[in-house]
Design an enzyme around this catalytic site. Sequence first.
Site, PDB file in Angstrom:
ATOM      1  N   ASP A 223       5.172   4.561  -9.061  1.00  0.00           N
ATOM      2  CA  ASP A 223       3.984   4.594  -8.116  1.00  0.00           C
ATOM      3  C   ASP A 223       3.156   5.274  -8.833  1.00  0.00           C
ATOM      4  O   ASP A 223       3.219   6.603  -9.526  1.00  0.00           O
ATOM      5  CB  ASP A 223       4.500   5.418  -7.050  1.00  0.00           C
ATOM      6  CG  ASP A 223       3.515   5.326  -5.824  1.00  0.00           C
ATOM      7  OD1 ASP A 223       3.389   4.107  -5.346  1.00  0.00           O
ATOM      8  OD2 ASP A 223       2.577   6.231  -5.890  1.00  0.00           O
TER       9      ASP A 223
ATOM     10  N   GLU B 167       0.303   0.056  -5.143  1.00  0.00           N
ATOM     11  CA  GLU B 167       0.511   0.587  -6.235  1.00  0.00           C
ATOM     12  C   GLU B 167       1.994   1.112  -6.756  1.00  0.00           C
ATOM     13  O   GLU B 167       2.176   1.421  -7.707  1.00  0.00           O
ATOM     14  CB  GLU B 167      -0.631   1.912  -6.432  1.00  0.00           C
ATOM     15  CG  GLU B 167       0.189   2.913  -5.783  1.00  0.00           C
ATOM     16  CD  GLU B 167      -0.463   2.988  -4.564  1.00  0.00           C
ATOM     17  OE1 GLU B 167      -0.705   4.094  -3.704  1.00  0.00           O
ATOM     18  OE2 GLU B 167      -1.104   1.870  -3.947  1.00  0.00           O
TER      19      GLU B 167
END
Length: 637
Positions: free
Chosen positions: A505, A548
């Site tokens: 992430d 993301e």
Amino acid sequence: MQTLYRSSATDNDTTGLSHQLVRFVSRARKPLAWAGLVVMVLAALIFHELRQNHADAQLKTMVDARNLAHLMAERFSGNLREIRLILDDIGDTLGPAELAEVSSMSSERHQVIEKLLAAKLEHYSRVDQLGLIGPDGRFILTSGAGPERSLKNHPIFRTLTENPGQSLAFGPAIDGTGLAVGLRLGEGHQFTGVAVANLGTEQLQKLLLGVELSDDDIVALVRDDLSLLASRPDHHELVGQPLPLKSQIAQWVNARSDDVIGGVGLLDERIRSYGFKRLEEAPFLVIVGVGEEAGLRAWRHKALAYVLGGMLSSLLLLAIIYRGWRETELVAAIARQQSRLQQQEQRFRFVVETMPTPLLMVRANGLVLYANRAVGELLGVALADIIDHPLFSYVSRNEQATELAAKLDKEHTLHDYEIRLKRGSGEVFWASLAATQVECEGEPAYLIALDDITQRKVEQETLWRKATLDPLTGVANRGYLLELAYGSISRAKRFNEPLGVLMLDLDYFKRVNDTWGHDAGDKVLMRFAAECSSTLRGFDLLGRIGGEEFAVILPNTPLDGALLVAERIRERIEALSVLVQDNQPVHVTVSIGLAMLASEDQTIEDTLRRADQALYAAKAAGRNRVMTDLAEAPPSR
């Protein structure tokens, strides 16, 4: 009335046949005349051939007689040479001094010499007896320990004593019937005795058994005076007697070393071809008679076959002429039928040539026999460059060409077989192929239809990419990643291999979007995915879970290897600089959670869940780090 009707029908058939024969004779006079000439020539050829074959059969028996005579003479000469070697060996073993005193030799020495002769006799089975004659001719020491007696008047002893220059002599057997061979012992004019080998009639008979003879053949071993030594078949009652027809045989063999004569009866009343061969080192002749009956029997069979063949050939020729005449009546009808077939074929060719579907006729080895115009338009080449050239040369990959050939050979029929072909320009395109096996010119071939499906494949590729890949980064989307991961986890459990799962992430990614806009955020995501892909191995799996957040599947990778990969990704992202608006650099970091496949994990989601927990732990620990779901594994920086 029924009987009358049948009789009338038979009469009509007979009349029709007679009328047909009359027409045949009247209209086929020229072919019949030629046929008569051919029959006469054939008869003359058969007569000439039979006459020549008869002469050849006689010549063959004469040649066989000569060859057998030479062969038997060579065999007998070979045995005489072996006997001489044995006799030489006896003289060398005893020595001249001992041979000179053989008359006064002690009985003990006699026994020793008798054992020596017996031992040599055991090694040469072609001789019945070996012995020594003293220089005075009075004593003989034999392998059989026979009685002592004087052999001074024996022809062998007389010949060798009266002719000092002669080393070898032949005479009647010393004991029994047969032949004796004597070798003079002593050097120069010194005469120390004679070494003797005795060949009985039975041994001489065995010498004639070395070749295969027919029942009608005969072999005789005779002396120079034409008295019989041995024969095959065995005529023991004639051994030692002059041969029948001695005067005729004497005229034949007089002053000759070998000769052959055919069609006579020399040794008995049977007609044979005879050959003889005189032995060079001995006063003997070998006479061989080869029966002509077998050859003449074969000639008679051949003559019968030729005559029957000539008759059958004549009948066949007559039948051919008759059939040819009959077939001339059908020529016109056949010509009309062929014309109609040609017209139909032309119409069929026109239809095939103008069809929009590309059609080919291909041999089993891939060679193109026929192609219509649509094929040339599809491949972008002239038909001359397609016909008589291999179809597989237009397949873009060799392995697919091999697969296509194997499928055709195995299945003989194909439907909707998708294959990548290449045009004459080198452009590669997708085609759908349908094939069925047919027969062409007596050999298997394939009728093939092609269809350009390039556009359909492009649409399928587009749909597949939309369904499986993330449109922004080009890596697998969540669904496709999970689908691929199921296969990896199944393999890992089956083969007990380690498997690592990374959850990634980007840290503070919302700030990038808020500061530089979503276009800059998209650019950062694409560079991030590219960096991860270049860091991973070819069989590792990378996918975008959402936003993301990304996931990586590491097959066959232990914990320390997975930590090493995760740390390498973290370092490369930390060093990454992405230029956005006005060439402004943007830097980001990534937090990574690592979990290893555990035995209790049922699906990949179980492992992803633990990796996600490790990711949250990395975020909570300050971001830009790697954390595992194992308490004992230290966090990586």
